[in-house]
Motif scaffolding. Structure first.
Motif, PDB file in Angstrom:
ATOM      1  N   ASP A  29       0.814  -1.220   0.000  1.00 20.94           N
ATOM      2  CA  ASP A  29       0.000   0.000   0.000  1.00 20.94           C
ATOM      3  C   ASP A  29       0.845   1.266   0.000  1.00 20.94           C
ATOM      4  O   ASP A  29       0.488   2.270  -0.637  1.00 20.94           O
ATOM      5  N   GLU A  30       1.981   1.251   0.723  1.00 21.54           N
ATOM      6  CA  GLU A  30       2.715   2.496   0.965  1.00 21.54           C
ATOM      7  C   GLU A  30       4.166   2.484   0.488  1.00 21.54           C
ATOM      8  O   GLU A  30       4.781   3.536   0.406  1.00 21.54           O
ATOM      9  N   GLY A  31       4.723   1.330   0.204  1.00 18.72           N
ATOM     10  CA  GLY A  31       6.080   1.245  -0.293  1.00 18.72           C
ATOM     11  C   GLY A  31       7.062   0.728   0.741  1.00 18.72           C
ATOM     12  O   GLY A  31       6.959   1.045   1.927  1.00 18.72           O
ATOM     13  N   VAL A  32       8.027  -0.052   0.279  1.00 13.25           N
ATOM     14  CA  VAL A  32       8.984  -0.675   1.198  1.00 13.25           C
ATOM     15  C   VAL A  32       9.927   0.345   1.825  1.00 13.25           C
ATOM     16  O   VAL A  32      10.471   0.112   2.906  1.00 13.25           O
ATOM     17  N   HIS A  33      10.138   1.466   1.153  1.00 13.56           N
ATOM     18  CA  HIS A  33      11.080   2.459   1.679  1.00 13.56           C
ATOM     19  C   HIS A  33      10.418   3.424   2.654  1.00 13.56           C
ATOM     20  O   HIS A  33      11.090   4.063   3.455  1.00 13.56           O
ATOM     21  N   THR A  34       9.114   3.513   2.596  1.00 17.75           N
ATOM     22  CA  THR A  34       8.366   4.437   3.443  1.00 17.75           C
ATOM     23  C   THR A  34       8.011   3.820   4.790  1.00 17.75           C
ATOM     24  O   THR A  34       8.056   4.485   5.825  1.00 17.75           O
ATOM     25  N   VAL A  35       7.662   2.565   4.768  1.00 15.09           N
ATOM     26  CA  VAL A  35       7.158   1.897   5.974  1.00 15.09           C
ATOM     27  C   VAL A  35       8.319   1.427   6.841  1.00 15.09           C
ATOM     28  O   VAL A  35       9.201   0.691   6.379  1.00 15.09           O
ATOM     29  N   GLY A  36       8.320   1.838   8.099  1.00 16.23           N
ATOM     30  CA  GLY A  36       9.355   1.425   9.031  1.00 16.23           C
ATOM     31  C   GLY A  36       8.987   0.146   9.765  1.00 16.23           C
ATOM     32  O   GLY A  36       7.823  -0.268   9.793  1.00 16.23           O
ATOM     33  N   ILE A  37       9.976  -0.475  10.387  1.00 20.45           N
ATOM     34  CA  ILE A  37       9.726  -1.754  11.052  1.00 20.45           C
ATOM     35  C   ILE A  37       8.799  -1.610  12.249  1.00 20.45           C
ATOM     36  O   ILE A  37       8.071  -2.537  12.580  1.00 20.45           O
ATOM     37  N   ASP A  38       8.807  -0.432  12.897  1.00 22.87           N
ATOM     38  CA  ASP A  38       7.938  -0.257  14.060  1.00 22.87           C
ATOM     39  C   ASP A  38       6.463  -0.376  13.673  1.00 22.87           C
ATOM     40  O   ASP A  38       5.658  -0.940  14.421  1.00 22.87           O
ATOM     41  N   ARG A  39       6.093   0.150  12.494  1.00 24.21           N
ATOM     42  CA  ARG A  39       4.702   0.044  12.045  1.00 24.21           C
ATOM     43  C   ARG A  39       4.344  -1.396  11.724  1.00 24.21           C
ATOM     44  O   ARG A  39       3.224  -1.838  11.976  1.00 24.21           O
ATOM     45  N   ILE A  40       5.282  -2.128  11.151  1.00 23.07           N
ATOM     46  CA  ILE A  40       5.021  -3.528  10.819  1.00 23.07           C
ATOM     47  C   ILE A  40       4.838  -4.338  12.099  1.00 23.07           C
ATOM     48  O   ILE A  40       3.923  -5.159  12.209  1.00 23.07           O
ATOM     49  N   ILE A  41       5.699  -4.094  13.075  1.00 18.36           N
ATOM     50  CA  ILE A  41       5.609  -4.800  14.356  1.00 18.36           C
ATOM     51  C   ILE A  41       4.285  -4.487  15.039  1.00 18.36           C
ATOM     52  O   ILE A  41       3.611  -5.386  15.568  1.00 18.36           O
ATOM     53  N   GLU A  42       3.891  -3.218  15.004  1.00 18.26           N
ATOM     54  CA  GLU A  42       2.619  -2.821  15.621  1.00 18.26           C
ATOM     55  C   GLU A  42       1.447  -3.489  14.908  1.00 18.26           C
ATOM     56  O   GLU A  42       0.525  -4.010  15.554  1.00 18.26           O
ATOM     57  N   ARG A  43       1.467  -3.487  13.579  1.00 15.32           N
ATOM     58  CA  ARG A  43       0.378  -4.097  12.818  1.00 15.32           C
ATOM     59  C   ARG A  43       0.315  -5.612  13.066  1.00 15.32           C
ATOM     60  O   ARG A  43      -0.777  -6.188  13.159  1.00 15.32           O
ATOM     61  N   ALA A  44       1.477  -6.230  13.164  1.00 15.72           N
ATOM     62  CA  ALA A  44       1.524  -7.673  13.372  1.00 15.72           C
ATOM     63  C   ALA A  44       1.158  -8.063  14.801  1.00 15.72           C
ATOM     64  O   ALA A  44       0.736  -9.201  15.051  1.00 15.72           O
ATOM     65  N   GLY A  45       1.340  -7.128  15.734  1.00 15.87           N
ATOM     66  CA  GLY A  45       1.034  -7.429  17.133  1.00 15.87           C
ATOM     67  C   GLY A  45       2.013  -8.392  17.762  1.00 15.87           C
ATOM     68  O   GLY A  45       1.620  -9.282  18.522  1.00 15.87           O
ATOM     69  N   VAL A  46       3.304  -8.226  17.430  1.00 13.01           N
ATOM     70  CA  VAL A  46       4.342  -9.107  17.989  1.00 13.01           C
ATOM     71  C   VAL A  46       5.421  -8.264  18.650  1.00 13.01           C
ATOM     72  O   VAL A  46       5.481  -7.043  18.475  1.00 13.01           O
ATOM     73  N   ALA A  47       6.287  -8.925  19.411  1.00 18.21           N
ATOM     74  CA  ALA A  47       7.413  -8.235  20.036  1.00 18.21           C
ATOM     75  C   ALA A  47       8.462  -7.891  18.982  1.00 18.21           C
ATOM     76  O   ALA A  47       8.593  -8.582  17.967  1.00 18.21           O
ATOM     77  N   LYS A  48       9.213  -6.829  19.245  1.00 20.10           N
ATOM     78  CA  LYS A  48      10.228  -6.391  18.280  1.00 20.10           C
ATOM     79  C   LYS A  48      11.251  -7.490  18.011  1.00 20.10           C
ATOM     80  O   LYS A  48      11.724  -7.655  16.884  1.00 20.10           O
ATOM     81  N   ALA A  49      11.578  -8.264  19.049  1.00 12.39           N
ATOM     82  CA  ALA A  49      12.559  -9.332  18.874  1.00 12.39           C
ATOM     83  C   ALA A  49      12.088 -10.369  17.859  1.00 12.39           C
ATOM     84  O   ALA A  49      12.910 -11.035  17.216  1.00 12.39           O
ATOM     85  N   SER A  50      10.772 -10.506  17.696  1.00 13.08           N
ATOM     86  CA  SER A  50      10.243 -11.499  16.764  1.00 13.08           C
ATOM     87  C   SER A  50      10.672 -11.209  15.332  1.00 13.08           C
ATOM     88  O   SER A  50      10.904 -12.123  14.539  1.00 13.08           O
ATOM     89  N   LEU A  51      10.744  -9.921  14.985  1.00 18.50           N
ATOM     90  CA  LEU A  51      11.148  -9.572  13.624  1.00 18.50           C
ATOM     91  C   LEU A  51      12.590 -10.005  13.370  1.00 18.50           C
ATOM     92  O   LEU A  51      12.891 -10.617  12.345  1.00 18.50           O
ATOM     93  N   TYR A  52      13.470  -9.732  14.314  1.00 20.31           N
ATOM     94  CA  TYR A  52      14.878 -10.063  14.116  1.00 20.31           C
ATOM     95  C   TYR A  52      15.110 -11.565  14.235  1.00 20.31           C
ATOM     96  O   TYR A  52      15.978 -12.124  13.549  1.00 20.31           O
ATOM     97  N   ASN A  53      14.317 -12.244  15.078  1.00 13.36           N
ATOM     98  CA  ASN A  53      14.438 -13.694  15.166  1.00 13.36           C
ATOM     99  C   ASN A  53      13.936 -14.385  13.907  1.00 13.36           C
ATOM    100  O   ASN A  53      14.457 -15.418  13.494  1.00 13.36           O
ATOM    101  N   SER A  54      12.912 -13.805  13.287  1.00 10.78           N
ATOM    102  CA  SER A  54      12.293 -14.426  12.116  1.00 10.78           C
ATOM    103  C   SER A  54      12.982 -14.054  10.811  1.00 10.78           C
ATOM    104  O   SER A  54      13.085 -14.885   9.897  1.00 10.78           O
TER     105      SER A  54
END
Length: 215
Positions: A29-54
């Motif tokens: 919807d918004e572009g890979v360069h615009t969207v930061g990881i914090d928004r993805i983590i918030e939308r996914a409803g997971v801990a920040k560590a989950s992104l780096y672990n996955s």
């Protein structure tokens, strides 16, 4: 890419899948360069560590997002092609499937063009786009070779150009009915390039959008 045992959320999806689903929605919807990881983590409803672990990093998440888009598009086009046995009908089936995609309310253009717009040369995004485009072009080339084209590589590339042009026009003009003009261009191209016995045009797909619709 780093991998760990998946953690299940309340929805039953693993943290990795929830991150990928959130990235697919936000990146497209918004572009890979615009969207930061914090928004993805918030939308996914997971801990920040989950992104780096996955995924290890945002770049690896982008790779996974593009790989997922690549696989989904190829599966959709292949399925459309396999509904037909006639070689020419198989070519048209790709554009009928594209017409359905262009008419979707959430259509935002090509994920690979969008991601490549500000990507550095030689990086993961460029490689992902190259792989995707090669698969689309090879699909066209194989189909027209089966239809008897004397120069399948050239005709496959020309059909790929029409496919790309329809996506860009539908996005920029907000007009999915460009699919009708794209199909006419395909007919003219096939009539000029294929032996006369192979030129029969199948009936247009009934879901081809007849009127302008904001996408």
């Amino acid at each position: 890419m780093m991998t760990t045992a998946p953690t299940q959320g309340r929805s039953g999806r693993s943290a990795r899948q929830r991150l990928l689903d959130a990235a697919d929605e936000l990146f497209y919807d918004e572009g890979v360069h615009t969207v930061g990881i914090d928004r993805i983590i918030e939308r996914a409803g997971v801990a920040k560590a989950s992104l780096y672990n996955s995924f290890g990093s945002k770049e690896e998440l982008i790779e996974a997002y593009l790989d997922n888009r690549h696989a989904g598009t190829m599966a959709r086009l292949t399925d459309a092609v396999q509904q037909h046995t006639d070689p020419v009908a198989r070519v048209y089936a790709i554009f009928d499937a594209q017409a359905e995609m262009l008419a979707q309310p959430n259509f935002r253009g090509c994920a690979f063009i969008s991601a490549s717009a500000e990507a550095p040369p030689g990086g993961a995004i460029e490689h992902a786009a190259d792989s995707y485009r090669a698969d689309i072009r090879n699909l066209f080339t194989d189909l027209v070779e089966a239809a008897g084209a004397p120069d399948p590589a050239t005709l496959g590339r020309q059909l790929h150009m029409i496919y790309d042009g329809a996506i860009l026009s539908a996005q920029m003009d907000r007009d999915p009915s460009i699919a009708v003009a794209a199909r006419a261009a395909v007919t003219a191209l096939l009539d000029a390039a294929l032996p006369s016995g192979s030129r029969r045009q199948p009936q247009a797909h009934p879901t081809t959008p007849p009127t302008k619709e904001h996408s």
